[in-house]
Design an enzyme around this catalytic site. Structure first.
Site, PDB file in Angstrom:
ATOM      1  N   TYR A 393      29.728 -17.642  14.464  1.00 33.59           N
ATOM      2  CA  TYR A 393      29.840 -17.884  12.778  1.00 33.59           C
ATOM      3  C   TYR A 393      28.703 -17.254  12.373  1.00 33.59           C
ATOM      4  O   TYR A 393      28.119 -16.131  11.364  1.00 33.59           O
ATOM      5  CB  TYR A 393      29.659 -19.913  12.530  1.00 33.59           C
ATOM      6  CG  TYR A 393      29.167 -19.165  10.913  1.00 33.59           C
ATOM      7  CD1 TYR A 393      29.565 -19.525  10.250  1.00 33.59           C
ATOM      8  CD2 TYR A 393      27.428 -20.035  10.719  1.00 33.59           C
ATOM      9  CE1 TYR A 393      29.560 -19.833   8.795  1.00 33.59           C
ATOM     10  CE2 TYR A 393      27.402 -20.222   9.419  1.00 33.59           C
ATOM     11  CZ  TYR A 393      27.950 -20.011   8.719  1.00 33.59           C
ATOM     12  OH  TYR A 393      27.190 -20.833   7.817  1.00 33.59           O
ATOM     13  N   ARG A 440      16.880 -26.294  11.724  1.00 37.60           N
ATOM     14  CA  ARG A 440      15.477 -26.946  11.069  1.00 37.60           C
ATOM     15  C   ARG A 440      16.648 -27.345  10.132  1.00 37.60           C
ATOM     16  O   ARG A 440      16.387 -28.883   9.891  1.00 37.60           O
ATOM     17  CB  ARG A 440      14.942 -25.809  10.593  1.00 37.60           C
ATOM     18  CG  ARG A 440      13.312 -26.798   9.040  1.00 37.60           C
ATOM     19  CD  ARG A 440      13.582 -25.257   8.296  1.00 37.60           C
ATOM     20  NE  ARG A 440      14.572 -24.678   7.714  1.00 37.60           N
ATOM     21  CZ  ARG A 440      14.493 -23.361   7.561  1.00 37.60           C
ATOM     22  NH1 ARG A 440      13.202 -22.651   6.982  1.00 37.60           N
ATOM     23  NH2 ARG A 440      15.871 -22.852   6.387  1.00 37.60           N
ATOM     24  N   ARG A 450      28.699 -29.725   6.063  1.00 35.52           N
ATOM     25  CA  ARG A 450      29.188 -28.965   6.675  1.00 35.52           C
ATOM     26  C   ARG A 450      27.895 -28.313   7.330  1.00 35.52           C
ATOM     27  O   ARG A 450      27.223 -27.123   7.172  1.00 35.52           O
ATOM     28  CB  ARG A 450      29.261 -27.189   5.227  1.00 35.52           C
ATOM     29  CG  ARG A 450      29.544 -26.086   5.798  1.00 35.52           C
ATOM     30  CD  ARG A 450      29.980 -25.516   4.930  1.00 35.52           C
ATOM     31  NE  ARG A 450      31.235 -24.246   5.090  1.00 35.52           N
ATOM     32  CZ  ARG A 450      30.925 -22.507   5.124  1.00 35.52           C
ATOM     33  NH1 ARG A 450      29.574 -22.871   4.676  1.00 35.52           N
ATOM     34  NH2 ARG A 450      31.414 -21.625   5.551  1.00 35.52           N
ATOM     35  N   PHE A 515       8.515  -5.465   7.962  1.00 35.70           N
ATOM     36  CA  PHE A 515       9.883  -5.920   7.519  1.00 35.70           C
ATOM     37  C   PHE A 515      10.272  -6.834   8.835  1.00 35.70           C
ATOM     38  O   PHE A 515      10.860  -7.941   7.778  1.00 35.70           O
ATOM     39  CB  PHE A 515      10.241  -4.574   7.625  1.00 35.70           C
ATOM     40  CG  PHE A 515      11.890  -5.486   6.584  1.00 35.70           C
ATOM     41  CD1 PHE A 515      11.976  -5.950   5.168  1.00 35.70           C
ATOM     42  CD2 PHE A 515      12.894  -5.472   7.218  1.00 35.70           C
ATOM     43  CE1 PHE A 515      13.136  -6.578   4.978  1.00 35.70           C
ATOM     44  CE2 PHE A 515      14.278  -5.603   6.787  1.00 35.70           C
ATOM     45  CZ  PHE A 515      14.765  -6.458   5.671  1.00 35.70           C
TER      46      PHE A 515
END
Length: 683
Positions: A393, A440, A450, A515
């Site tokens: 996932y 978290r 979910r 970034f």
């Protein structure tokens, strides 16, 4: 506190308080309106002649339940489960109504402004009914909602929904009761909207946000200085106004994309904007396309069936990215819904990207949608089946993002073409960020029905065999086992750090490095905050804003990033050792210590250099103190000048040797960007 009144329609009343399906379909529902008139008189003493039935506006219905655990305790036998009709009634002035509250029904009445209502709902000392919190967050105070568009709401049907009954689970504190009731609707319950939609985590009416007091935050003087540095001395500079961007893209459409980016991800917007002009818009559009796809996947009520949703997901790369006029209405909420509704503006900018970037975005979108379709319909109320499915996932929703970014970096000419082939490291970078978020967000995801914590991990510690077992923090055994489970989850995420550091070491452009580095340092700080922290199971834990600023300021080079990872890995190891000395027998202790030691070994060289720098500052401070004591102004001035100069030099990266180069220097040697593009960007 709650809404003005609840109508409680009854059978056998005259006039009738029963509505037919036809009454609902055409929006008349006079039965409910007559019941509202009766109850407004009963509860608030408002005469019926002041409430003409034609002035009531029927807006929507919700399917809702709650246990009265806040009033009567965690095993309360009381609760409710009902379909509610939402009615509005407006008056020109307060004097238009006569209000004489019934003392058995009402203690107090208050007229409030929008800001006052928000303030009250954020006040932990005040209690609000769960259904009112749902309605306010879902419809009344959201962007483009009823309050901001009151005239449209009352005079048109644009804000009305007479077809769908919206299902909602209650806030977590109203779950439980004598029947131990948990989420009924799962993701369909849309509980993520209980609270201010602008607050992505721990919004009022949903979950408590665990954060330190302002005084505590201000006591960290280094973080205060970091915040001032980031705001005034060396802020993240936006390249969105560069000549290259202005000449290449439609100004109005790009402005929409930038504005919607700030709405759906305020923190990420600044990180994207500091990217080089030749890459910035590619990443911005990549993010918005995936956010739009995620909105389709997240909406559990807009589609007739999972098959319909899967069809939309699998065709998204063809429809959204192939048809310049494609848009989707009635899906998502707030700004995400607006993104889908005005998607042609995104497509306009997307179509102006270089062909290599468009190809990457289409490919990643298609593969991510395929992965999302695989998980549609899976029962994730109790998490993923095992670590393999958990990783799968995370790969689909985050690892593929890492791959897409690497390919865009390479296509821009700012990074070595070999970065496009760093599939494993790119995937691991994404997994590290996603796993941190999942750790978290334990409680939020569980309440939403979910969740993603692997059953093969948490079932080792849950006595009841339920993932929600850990939220019962009043039980000492549950509290202890919750920390066992949490620490194993954190340790699993820490194993990804070496690959994350290896990826960062391969970058050559300073802006691209930053970034990538900023989310990574935020993630390791969040894991440190979560480790062995019971607050994870009662709300949302967040790192201090000042700490976030300090972390951002430490992403100018590899040395700074390594120091951050060294510090937090050391902190986690220290917490684990301290807990063991206190008698806490953590089953994951050895693995946790090994993972932290491995990180420290990889980063200690940079960290020791930073420690030496701090020692020099302390010596200069001591010298300044001696100068003050002996009234030697020259010594004081010299020491202070050296400290200030050294600090400013650190801020601008002048004291650290680095292999990173600014984008402008790299563009001189770029062979993958058109000559005109290079010329404009350098200008």
């Amino acid at each position: 506190w709650t809404n003005t009144c609840c109508s409680h329609p009854l059978h056998g009343m005259s006039p009738s308080e029963v509505d037919t399906p036809e009454d609902v379909a055409n929006g008349t529902v006079n039965g409910v309106k007559y019941a509202a008139i009766r109850k407004l008189d009963h509860e608030l003493g408002i005469p019926a002649d002041q409430l003409p039935i034609e002035k009531f506006k029927f807006l929507a219905r919700l399917h809702y339940w709650a246990a009265d655990t806040v009033t009567h305790g965690p095993k309360s036998p009381w609760g409710e489960h009902e379909i509610d009709y939402v009615l509005f009634f407006t008056v020109p002035t307060k004097d238009a109504l006569t209000i004489r509250p019934h003392p058995d029904e009402v203690d107090d009445v208050k007229w409030v402004t929008k800001s006052k209502l928000v303030s009250m709902m954020n006040d932990p000392k005040l209690l609000f009914s769960p259904w009112f919190r749902i309605i306010v967050a879902k419809w009344a105070l959201n962007d483009g909602g009823w309050w901001d568009n009151l005239k449209e709401t009352m005079e048109t049907d644009k804000q009305c929904d007479y077809v769908k009954i919206h299902p909602f689970d209650p806030p977590v504190e109203h779950m439980g009761g004598l029947g131990n009731a948990g989420p009924m609707f799962g993701k369909d319950g849309d509980n993520g909207l209980v609270g201010d939609a602008s607050k992505k985590q721990g919004a009022y009416g949903k979950l408590k946000t665990h954060k330190e007091s302002k005084l505590s935050q201000l006591s960290h003087l280094d973080e205060v200085w970091s915040a001032l540095t980031l705001l005034y001395i060396k802020p993240l500079k936006s390249n969105l106004e560069s000549d290259f961007v202005k000449e290449k893209y439609n100004e109005e459409d790009l402005e929409f994309c930038d504005q919607i980016l700030c709405k759906v991800s305020r923190s990420f917007a600044a990180v994207i904007r500091q990217l080089p002009a030749t890459l910035l818009v590619d990443i911005l559009i990549f993010y918005l396309v995936l956010r739009a796809l995620d909105t389709v996947e997240d909406d559990m009520t807009a589609f007739e069936s999972n098959d319909v949703k899967i069809k939309h997901l699998l065709n998204f790369h063809k429809t959204a990215l192939g048809d310049p006029n494609w848009s989707m209405h009635g899906v998502g909420e707030g700004d995400e819904r607006r993104l889908l509704e005005e998607f042609p503006k995104c497509h306009s900018v997307f179509s102006s990207l270089r062909s290599e970037s468009r190809g990457v975005i289409i490919d990643i979108t298609q593969r991510m949608a395929t992965g999302m379709a695989e998980f549609v319909g899976k029962d994730l109320g109790q998490g993923t089946v095992d670590v393999k499915q958990y990783n799968r996932y995370c790969h689909f929703v985050a690892g593929l993002v890492g791959e897409g970014l690497s390919r865009l970096f390479a296509a821009s000419g700012l990074e070595n073409p070999s970065m496009a082939k760093e599939l494993h490291l790119s995937d691991q970078m994404g997994l590290f960020l996603q796993k941190t978020n999942i750790i978290r967000d334990y409680l939020e995801d569980y309440v939403d029905g979910r969740a993603f914590w692997p059953r093969t991990i948490w079932k080792k510690y849950s006595t009841t065999g339920d993932l929600g077992y850990f939220a019962n923090q009043d039980d000492d055994e549950a509290k202890t086992k919750a920390l066992y489970c949490l620490n194993e989850m954190v340790t699993d995420a820490l194993l990804l750090v070496p690959d994350c550091l290896a990826y960062l070491s391969k970058l050559q452009c300073s802006e691209v490095f930053r970034f990538c580095a900023i989310p990574q340092v935020m993630a390791i700080a969040t894991l440190d905050k979560c480790f062995n922290n019971p607050d994870v199971f009662t709300g949302v834990v967040k790192i201090r804003k000042g700490l976030s600023c300090r972390l951002i300021n430490n992403t100018n080079d590899v040395s700074g990033v390594h120091t951050v990872f060294y510090d937090f890995a050391s902190s986690i190891a220290s917490k684990a050792r301290k807990a063991k000395l206190g008698g806490f027998q953590d089953p994951s202790y050895d693995q946790t210590i090994k993972a932290c030691e491995n990180i420290c070994e990889l980063t200690q060289r940079s960290a020791k250099k930073r420690v030496s720098s701090v020692k020099v500052n302390m010596q200069l401070l001591a010298l300044a103190g001696m100068g003050l004591y002996y009234e030697q102004k020259g010594v004081v001035g010299t020491a202070v000048a050296l400290i200030v100069g050294k600090t400013i030099a650190n801020c601008f990266g002048l004291t650290v040797k680095t292999t990173l180069k600014p984008s402008q220097a790299l563009l001189d040697n770029s062979s993958t960007i058109g000559a005109k593009d290079v010329d404009i960007a350098k200008k």
